[in-house]
Design a protein around this motif. Sequence first.
Motif, PDB file in Angstrom:
ATOM      1  N   ILE A   1       0.794  -1.246  -0.101  1.00  0.00           N
ATOM      2  CA  ILE A   1       0.032   0.114  -0.207  1.00  0.00           C
ATOM      3  C   ILE A   1       0.809   1.296   0.024  1.00  0.00           C
ATOM      4  CG2 ILE A   1      -1.560   1.291   1.469  1.00  0.00           C
ATOM      5  CD1 ILE A   1      -2.785  -1.125   2.328  1.00  0.00           C
ATOM      6  N   LYS A   2       1.891   1.273   0.743  1.00  0.00           N
ATOM      7  CA  LYS A   2       2.754   2.366   0.811  1.00  0.00           C
ATOM      8  C   LYS A   2       3.402   2.743  -0.188  1.00  0.00           C
ATOM      9  CE  LYS A   2       4.044   2.338   5.797  1.00  0.00           C
ATOM     10  NZ  LYS A   2       4.965   1.918   6.759  1.00  0.00           N
ATOM     11  N   THR A   3       3.921   1.370  -1.027  1.00  0.00           N
ATOM     12  CA  THR A   3       4.668   1.586  -2.084  1.00  0.00           C
ATOM     13  C   THR A   3       3.667   1.959  -3.386  1.00  0.00           C
ATOM     14  OG1 THR A   3       4.398  -0.514  -2.966  1.00  0.00           O
ATOM     15  CG2 THR A   3       6.592   0.030  -1.993  1.00  0.00           C
ATOM     16  N   SER A   4       2.386   1.628  -3.245  1.00  0.00           N
ATOM     17  CA  SER A   4       1.580   1.977  -4.406  1.00  0.00           C
ATOM     18  C   SER A   4       0.982   3.537  -4.227  1.00  0.00           C
ATOM     19  CB  SER A   4       0.361   1.232  -4.358  1.00  0.00           C
ATOM     20  OG  SER A   4      -0.480   1.155  -3.287  1.00  0.00           O
ATOM     21  N   ASP A   5       0.984   3.818  -2.911  1.00  0.00           N
ATOM     22  CA  ASP A   5       0.871   5.313  -2.499  1.00  0.00           C
ATOM     23  C   ASP A   5       1.883   6.196  -3.094  1.00  0.00           C
ATOM     24  OD1 ASP A   5      -1.627   4.784  -1.439  1.00  0.00           O
ATOM     25  OD2 ASP A   5      -0.991   4.975   0.581  1.00  0.00           O
ATOM     26  N   ARG A   6       3.216   5.876  -2.620  1.00  0.00           N
ATOM     27  CA  ARG A   6       4.363   6.576  -3.365  1.00  0.00           C
ATOM     28  C   ARG A   6       4.151   6.526  -4.925  1.00  0.00           C
ATOM     29  NH1 ARG A   6       8.422   3.216  -0.086  1.00  0.00           N
ATOM     30  NH2 ARG A   6       7.840   3.962   2.185  1.00  0.00           N
ATOM     31  N   LEU A   7       4.099   5.734  -5.482  1.00  0.00           N
ATOM     32  CA  LEU A   7       3.806   5.508  -7.086  1.00  0.00           C
ATOM     33  C   LEU A   7       2.552   6.420  -7.453  1.00  0.00           C
ATOM     34  CD1 LEU A   7       4.815   4.194  -9.538  1.00  0.00           C
ATOM     35  CD2 LEU A   7       3.045   2.512  -9.374  1.00  0.00           C
ATOM     36  N   GLN A   8       1.461   6.235  -6.885  1.00  0.00           N
ATOM     37  CA  GLN A   8       0.557   7.262  -7.260  1.00  0.00           C
ATOM     38  C   GLN A   8       0.831   8.650  -6.859  1.00  0.00           C
ATOM     39  OE1 GLN A   8      -2.409   6.562  -8.669  1.00  0.00           O
ATOM     40  NE2 GLN A   8      -2.031   4.401  -8.569  1.00  0.00           N
ATOM     41  N   LYS A   9       1.574   9.188  -5.895  1.00  0.00           N
ATOM     42  CA  LYS A   9       2.061  10.422  -5.789  1.00  0.00           C
ATOM     43  C   LYS A   9       3.022  10.894  -6.939  1.00  0.00           C
ATOM     44  CE  LYS A   9       1.366  10.622  -0.789  1.00  0.00           C
ATOM     45  NZ  LYS A   9       1.914  10.645   0.121  1.00  0.00           N
ATOM     46  N   HIS A  10       3.757   9.897  -7.119  1.00  0.00           N
ATOM     47  CA  HIS A  10       5.227  10.097  -8.121  1.00  0.00           C
ATOM     48  C   HIS A  10       4.409  10.283  -9.693  1.00  0.00           C
ATOM     49  CE1 HIS A  10       8.919   9.715 -10.377  1.00  0.00           C
ATOM     50  NE2 HIS A  10       8.305   8.992 -10.827  1.00  0.00           N
ATOM     51  N   LEU A  11       3.506   9.525  -9.943  1.00  0.00           N
ATOM     52  CA  LEU A  11       2.785   9.454 -11.160  1.00  0.00           C
ATOM     53  C   LEU A  11       1.942  10.908 -11.325  1.00  0.00           C
ATOM     54  CD1 LEU A  11       1.417   5.926 -11.859  1.00  0.00           C
ATOM     55  CD2 LEU A  11       3.312   7.223 -13.081  1.00  0.00           C
ATOM     56  N   ALA A  12       1.489  11.275 -10.159  1.00  0.00           N
ATOM     57  CA  ALA A  12       0.558  12.722 -10.163  1.00  0.00           C
ATOM     58  C   ALA A  12       1.626  13.650 -10.396  1.00  0.00           C
ATOM     59  CB  ALA A  12      -0.178  12.829  -8.622  1.00  0.00           C
ATOM     60  N   VAL A  13       2.731  13.537  -9.710  1.00  0.00           N
ATOM     61  CA  VAL A  13       3.771  14.694  -9.986  1.00  0.00           C
ATOM     62  C   VAL A  13       4.274  14.888 -11.449  1.00  0.00           C
ATOM     63  CG1 VAL A  13       6.176  15.357  -9.328  1.00  0.00           C
ATOM     64  CG2 VAL A  13       4.600  14.854  -7.576  1.00  0.00           C
ATOM     65  N   LYS A  14       4.270  13.577 -11.970  1.00  0.00           N
ATOM     66  CA  LYS A  14       4.930  13.599 -13.388  1.00  0.00           C
ATOM     67  C   LYS A  14       4.000  14.149 -14.314  1.00  0.00           C
ATOM     68  CE  LYS A  14       8.965  11.723 -13.302  1.00  0.00           C
ATOM     69  NZ  LYS A  14      10.103  12.315 -13.966  1.00  0.00           N
ATOM     70  N   ARG A  15       2.582  13.966 -14.117  1.00  0.00           N
ATOM     71  CA  ARG A  15       1.390  14.293 -15.107  1.00  0.00           C
ATOM     72  C   ARG A  15       1.473  15.824 -14.995  1.00  0.00           C
ATOM     73  NH1 ARG A  15      -1.624  10.231 -12.568  1.00  0.00           N
ATOM     74  NH2 ARG A  15      -2.595  11.340 -11.368  1.00  0.00           N
ATOM     75  N   THR A  16       1.336  16.325 -13.392  1.00  0.00           N
ATOM     76  CA  THR A  16       1.415  17.672 -13.398  1.00  0.00           C
ATOM     77  C   THR A  16       2.539  18.510 -14.256  1.00  0.00           C
ATOM     78  OG1 THR A  16       0.572  17.444 -11.178  1.00  0.00           O
ATOM     79  CG2 THR A  16       1.541  19.672 -11.631  1.00  0.00           C
ATOM     80  N   GLN A  17       3.619  17.861 -13.965  1.00  0.00           N
ATOM     81  CA  GLN A  17       4.928  18.560 -14.756  1.00  0.00           C
ATOM     82  C   GLN A  17       4.824  18.547 -16.216  1.00  0.00           C
ATOM     83  OE1 GLN A  17       8.211  15.997 -13.250  1.00  0.00           O
ATOM     84  NE2 GLN A  17       8.558  17.394 -11.648  1.00  0.00           N
ATOM     85  N   ALA A  18       4.173  17.352 -16.767  1.00  0.00           N
ATOM     86  CA  ALA A  18       3.927  17.272 -18.244  1.00  0.00           C
ATOM     87  C   ALA A  18       3.015  18.309 -18.672  1.00  0.00           C
ATOM     88  CB  ALA A  18       3.535  15.844 -18.604  1.00  0.00           C
ATOM     89  N   TRP A  19       1.851  18.360 -17.720  1.00  0.00           N
ATOM     90  CA  TRP A  19       0.899  19.232 -18.153  1.00  0.00           C
ATOM     91  C   TRP A  19       1.446  20.905 -18.333  1.00  0.00           C
ATOM     92  CZ3 TRP A  19      -1.168  23.536 -14.937  1.00  0.00           C
ATOM     93  CH2 TRP A  19      -2.077  24.038 -15.501  1.00  0.00           C
ATOM     94  N   ARG A  20       2.287  21.220 -17.334  1.00  0.00           N
ATOM     95  CA  ARG A  20       2.844  22.498 -17.113  1.00  0.00           C
ATOM     96  C   ARG A  20       3.761  22.713 -18.426  1.00  0.00           C
ATOM     97  NH1 ARG A  20       4.662  22.505 -10.800  1.00  0.00           N
ATOM     98  NH2 ARG A  20       2.609  23.151  -9.998  1.00  0.00           N
ATOM     99  N   MET A  21       4.322  21.589 -18.869  1.00  0.00           N
ATOM    100  CA  MET A  21       5.368  21.537 -20.115  1.00  0.00           C
ATOM    101  C   MET A  21       4.298  22.006 -21.147  1.00  0.00           C
ATOM    102  SD  MET A  21       8.379  21.930 -21.224  1.00  0.00           S
ATOM    103  CE  MET A  21       9.306  21.110 -19.670  1.00  0.00           C
ATOM    104  N   ARG A  22       3.319  21.362 -21.477  1.00  0.00           N
ATOM    105  CA  ARG A  22       2.380  21.395 -22.652  1.00  0.00           C
ATOM    106  C   ARG A  22       2.089  22.965 -22.517  1.00  0.00           C
ATOM    107  NH1 ARG A  22       0.322  16.381 -21.023  1.00  0.00           N
ATOM    108  NH2 ARG A  22      -1.474  17.283 -20.329  1.00  0.00           N
ATOM    109  N   VAL A  23       1.627  23.373 -21.459  1.00  0.00           N
ATOM    110  CA  VAL A  23       1.054  24.762 -21.463  1.00  0.00           C
ATOM    111  C   VAL A  23       2.246  25.677 -21.795  1.00  0.00           C
ATOM    112  CG1 VAL A  23       0.423  26.567 -19.729  1.00  0.00           C
ATOM    113  CG2 VAL A  23      -0.605  24.338 -19.493  1.00  0.00           C
ATOM    114  N   LYS A  24       3.228  25.593 -21.366  1.00  0.00           N
ATOM    115  CA  LYS A  24       4.617  26.336 -21.801  1.00  0.00           C
ATOM    116  C   LYS A  24       4.730  26.232 -23.333  1.00  0.00           C
ATOM    117  CE  LYS A  24       7.243  26.742 -17.448  1.00  0.00           C
ATOM    118  NZ  LYS A  24       8.574  26.390 -16.727  1.00  0.00           N
ATOM    119  N   LEU A  25       4.643  25.098 -23.807  1.00  0.00           N
ATOM    120  CA  LEU A  25       4.960  24.926 -25.047  1.00  0.00           C
ATOM    121  C   LEU A  25       3.856  25.466 -26.118  1.00  0.00           C
ATOM    122  CD1 LEU A  25       6.353  21.272 -25.274  1.00  0.00           C
ATOM    123  CD2 LEU A  25       7.551  23.443 -25.544  1.00  0.00           C
TER     124      LEU A  25
END
Length: 135
Positions: free
Chosen positions: A101-125
């Motif tokens: 559960i802890k690792t899946s929570d970490r993974l979910q948080k990590h994926l959420a951060v990656k999505r946010t970063q990708a979204w910010r990059m798309r907005v900038k581009l």
Amino acid sequence: MDLRSSKSDEEKKLKRQKNSEKVRKWREKQKLDTERNEELKKKDRERKKQARLRQRQDAKSSNAKLEKLKKQKREEMKRYRQRKMEQKSKKQETKEKLENIKTSDRLQKHLAVKRTQAWRMRVKLANPQNTNLEQ
């Protein structure tokens, strides 16, 4: 309006006091009960010890009884060890589940951060002139 609120406040205060008194009495009763339960457990332990001692003394008189007693003890210890092993395995399983559960929570948080970063990059581009103005 003030009279009603003051009456209700007084009533609430009285109810709280009554309730706290009930809770206090209940807790005291529970303490007394636990002491009584401990006494009963102690008596049971003593009775069991006495019964085992009598069995051992009876078994000393004949080899058959002695063998039977040893066999019972072996079986008892076997069941005890089996129970301990089961408890240990259950404990290990729960630890593994929690770790998953802890690792899946970490993974979910990590994926959420990656999505946010990708979204910010798309907005900038998509709006290059806005990013230059902000800087």
